[in-house]
Design an enzyme around this catalytic site. Structure first.
Site, PDB file in Angstrom:
ATOM      1  N   HIS A 159       0.825  -1.205   0.000  1.00  0.00           N
ATOM      2  CA  HIS A 159       0.000   0.000   0.000  1.00  0.00           C
ATOM      3  C   HIS A 159       0.866   1.264   0.000  1.00  0.00           C
ATOM      4  O   HIS A 159       1.966   1.247  -0.522  1.00  0.00           O
ATOM      5  CB  HIS A 159      -0.991  -0.047   1.169  1.00  0.00           C
ATOM      6  CG  HIS A 159      -1.762  -1.332   1.217  1.00  0.00           C
ATOM      7  ND1 HIS A 159      -2.784  -1.631   0.344  1.00  0.00           N
ATOM      8  CD2 HIS A 159      -1.611  -2.423   2.030  1.00  0.00           C
ATOM      9  CE1 HIS A 159      -3.251  -2.854   0.612  1.00  0.00           C
ATOM     10  NE2 HIS A 159      -2.546  -3.351   1.617  1.00  0.00           N
TER      11      HIS A 159
ATOM     12  N   GLU B  97      -2.730   0.335   7.913  1.00  0.00           N
ATOM     13  CA  GLU B  97      -1.822  -0.708   7.447  1.00  0.00           C
ATOM     14  C   GLU B  97      -0.578  -0.143   6.774  1.00  0.00           C
ATOM     15  O   GLU B  97       0.531  -0.611   7.017  1.00  0.00           O
ATOM     16  CB  GLU B  97      -2.552  -1.654   6.489  1.00  0.00           C
ATOM     17  CG  GLU B  97      -1.671  -2.797   6.000  1.00  0.00           C
ATOM     18  CD  GLU B  97      -2.379  -3.708   5.000  1.00  0.00           C
ATOM     19  OE1 GLU B  97      -1.730  -4.666   4.530  1.00  0.00           O
ATOM     20  OE2 GLU B  97      -3.559  -3.447   4.683  1.00  0.00           O
TER      21      GLU B  97
ATOM     22  N   HIS C  48       2.467  -7.195   4.794  1.00  0.00           N
ATOM     23  CA  HIS C  48       1.116  -6.644   4.952  1.00  0.00           C
ATOM     24  C   HIS C  48       0.576  -6.942   6.342  1.00  0.00           C
ATOM     25  O   HIS C  48       1.138  -7.751   7.087  1.00  0.00           O
ATOM     26  CB  HIS C  48       0.164  -7.260   3.919  1.00  0.00           C
ATOM     27  CG  HIS C  48       0.409  -6.823   2.514  1.00  0.00           C
ATOM     28  ND1 HIS C  48      -0.407  -5.934   1.852  1.00  0.00           N
ATOM     29  CD2 HIS C  48       1.382  -7.155   1.636  1.00  0.00           C
ATOM     30  CE1 HIS C  48       0.063  -5.733   0.622  1.00  0.00           C
ATOM     31  NE2 HIS C  48       1.155  -6.468   0.469  1.00  0.00           N
TER      32      HIS C  48
ATOM     33  N   GLU D  97       1.000 -11.762   5.950  1.00  0.00           N
ATOM     34  CA  GLU D  97      -0.097 -11.006   6.562  1.00  0.00           C
ATOM     35  C   GLU D  97       0.066 -11.103   8.072  1.00  0.00           C
ATOM     36  O   GLU D  97      -0.242 -12.126   8.685  1.00  0.00           O
ATOM     37  CB  GLU D  97      -1.449 -11.575   6.138  1.00  0.00           C
ATOM     38  CG  GLU D  97      -1.771 -11.410   4.663  1.00  0.00           C
ATOM     39  CD  GLU D  97      -2.337 -10.033   4.328  1.00  0.00           C
ATOM     40  OE1 GLU D  97      -2.307  -9.148   5.211  1.00  0.00           O
ATOM     41  OE2 GLU D  97      -2.799  -9.836   3.196  1.00  0.00           O
TER      42      GLU D  97
END
Length: 446
Positions: A9, A23, A78, A144
């Site tokens: 991101h 995040e 992430h 993640e």
């Protein structure tokens, strides 16, 4: 080894959000920590990051950059988000790959190392058709690291020491998977510090200023009491003379307040692999307690016990304090041992069905901890003066672990990075204590 490190991101794409966390900010912080560990501690590793600040970057830009650079591995970091109830860690490789592929082999190693340190439920190894996994010419992994919208996971994610552990876990996986070699540093290491900032943006500006003048620099995030800081490091040297020459270059580049900090001491035992368990306590009780209370405001004040008993037995009380923080999750007791046990070292605890030893007071618990370290570190009889409170003293092979890294596989099983994790935490405590003292000196000067 060439690593393309991709914090997901950024810019106009915030990623998942929840519990006051975003995040894109969290994963950039973890990635910067991965970069700093690799740069400081490992040889022959090149790292290129998809972004080092809060910018927008398309998926095509990221994979094209990694491919044209010829990266050996693509690591995308992430955090997850779903419905507020899901939690845990999971990772992904490309769905078109077999379980016997090289990428799958790397992923299995990374998964083991990350799960060993992240304190999260295991959501297993997965596959997906994500762009960064499909369009990369090299092996690629997407991790993640917890659910940002889950209250339990968010408490961990928001904690800088937890993010440091997760970064270290990623590096441990890379070390195993690619056979990375640690830098062999003996004696004292001299580091050039070119500024400490509470704003990441200001730290990034300092790095850019130095690099524009041909001086390599990078950011080391660390958490001072009640605040997040970003330290800029511009070199590390085994020779004081070389460090001072480089310091002059940094000052000539406009950073007049740059200075040298030292790492390592005469108590290091090089033959046994680094910092020895026996030795002088350097940190004051006030700095020890202040550090842990910056993470857990409800932590007990045990620094004076670790100093007093550490000095009596000739054991590094400040590093033992770091071990206690490691064992108890900063005295939050989130695992097997409970607060009322006063068992800060996890003595005798083996799992949910065995909570380990109980001690009548915090002082007795610290005494048992120091005595247990004494049993591992030296072969001499236990000094008289205090009662023997360590119930497992006679079960230890005396003198079998003179250095903290020698506790690997002994104090914690398998724990092949146990001692390193303790020293990692001690290093952060030292760094933040230096920052605290500098602030005190500045306030006095004003």
């Amino acid at each position: 080894m060439k690593l393309y490190l991709d914090p997901g991101h950024g810019g106009t794409d915030p990623g998942g959000q929840g519990n006051g966390l975003i995040e894109k900010d969290i994963v950039l912080d973890i990635a910067q920590r991965v970069l700093s560990i690799l740069t400081v501690d490992y040889e022959e590793v090149e790292v290129r990051m998809s972004r080092t600040s809060d910018i927008s970057k398309s998926l095509n830009q990221r994979t094209n950059e990694a491919n044209s650079w010829g990266a050996d591995y693509y690591l995308s970091i992430h955090c997850n988000a779903f419905n507020g109830s899901a939690r845990g860690y999971e990772d992904y490789i490309y769905s078109g790959l077999s379980d016997s592929s090289t990428t799958s082999h790397y992923r299995n190693i990374m998964h083991e190392e990350i799960m060993d340190m992240n304190q999260l439920p295991d959501r297993d190894r997965n596959k997906a058709n994500f762009h960064v996994l499909r369009e990369t010419a090299m092996s690629a992994l997407l991790t993640e690291n917890g659910f940002i919208d889950n209250d339990q996971d968010a408490r961990l994610i928001s904690d800088p020491p937890w993010r440091q552990r997760v970064a270290k876990a990623h590096v441990n996986g890379l070390e195993r998977a690619f056979g990375l070699k640690r830098k062999q540093i003996s004696g004292t290491l001299y580091k050039i510090i070119a500024g400490s900032f509470q704003s990441r943006e200001n730290a990034e500006k300092r790095v850019a200023e130095l690099e524009s003048q041909g001086i390599e620099a990078f950011i080391i995030p660390f958490s001072a009491p009640n605040a997040q800081w970003f330290r800029v490091q511009a070199g590390a040297f085994a020779s004081r003379e070389n460090a001072e020459m480089h310091l002059e270059q940094v000052r000539n580049a406009g950073v007049e307040d740059a200075f040298i900090i030292t790492e390592g001491s005469d108590t290091d035992n090089e033959e046994s692999g680094g910092y020895s368990i026996a030795g002088k306590t350097y940190l004051s009780p006030e700095l020890m307690d202040q550090y842990v209370k910056g993470i857990n405001s409800g932590a007990p004040e045990l620094g004076h016990y670790y100093l007093e008993l550490g000095e009596y037995y000739g054991i590094r009380g400040d590093i033992a304090f770091a071990q206690a923080m490691h064992e108890t999750d900063f005295f939050q007791f989130t695992a097997t041992v409970q607060p009322e046990q006063n068992n800060f070292a996890g003595i005798g605890a083996t799992g949910p069905d065995n909570h380990g030893a109980n001690f009548d007071s915090p002082w007795e618990g610290v005494l048992a901890h120091i005595q247990h370290l004494y049993a591992y570190a030296v072969t001499a009889p236990l000094p008289e003066g205090y009662p023997r409170t360590d119930p497992r003293f006679d079960l230890v092979e005396r003198g079998s672990a003179p250095a903290w890294v020698d506790l690997n596989g002994k104090w914690a099983v398998p724990g092949d990075q146990y001692g390193q994790s303790i020293l990692d935490l001690y290093g952060r405590m030292i760094g933040e204590s230096i920052s605290t003292l500098q602030q005190i000196e500045e306030n006095i000067g004003e």
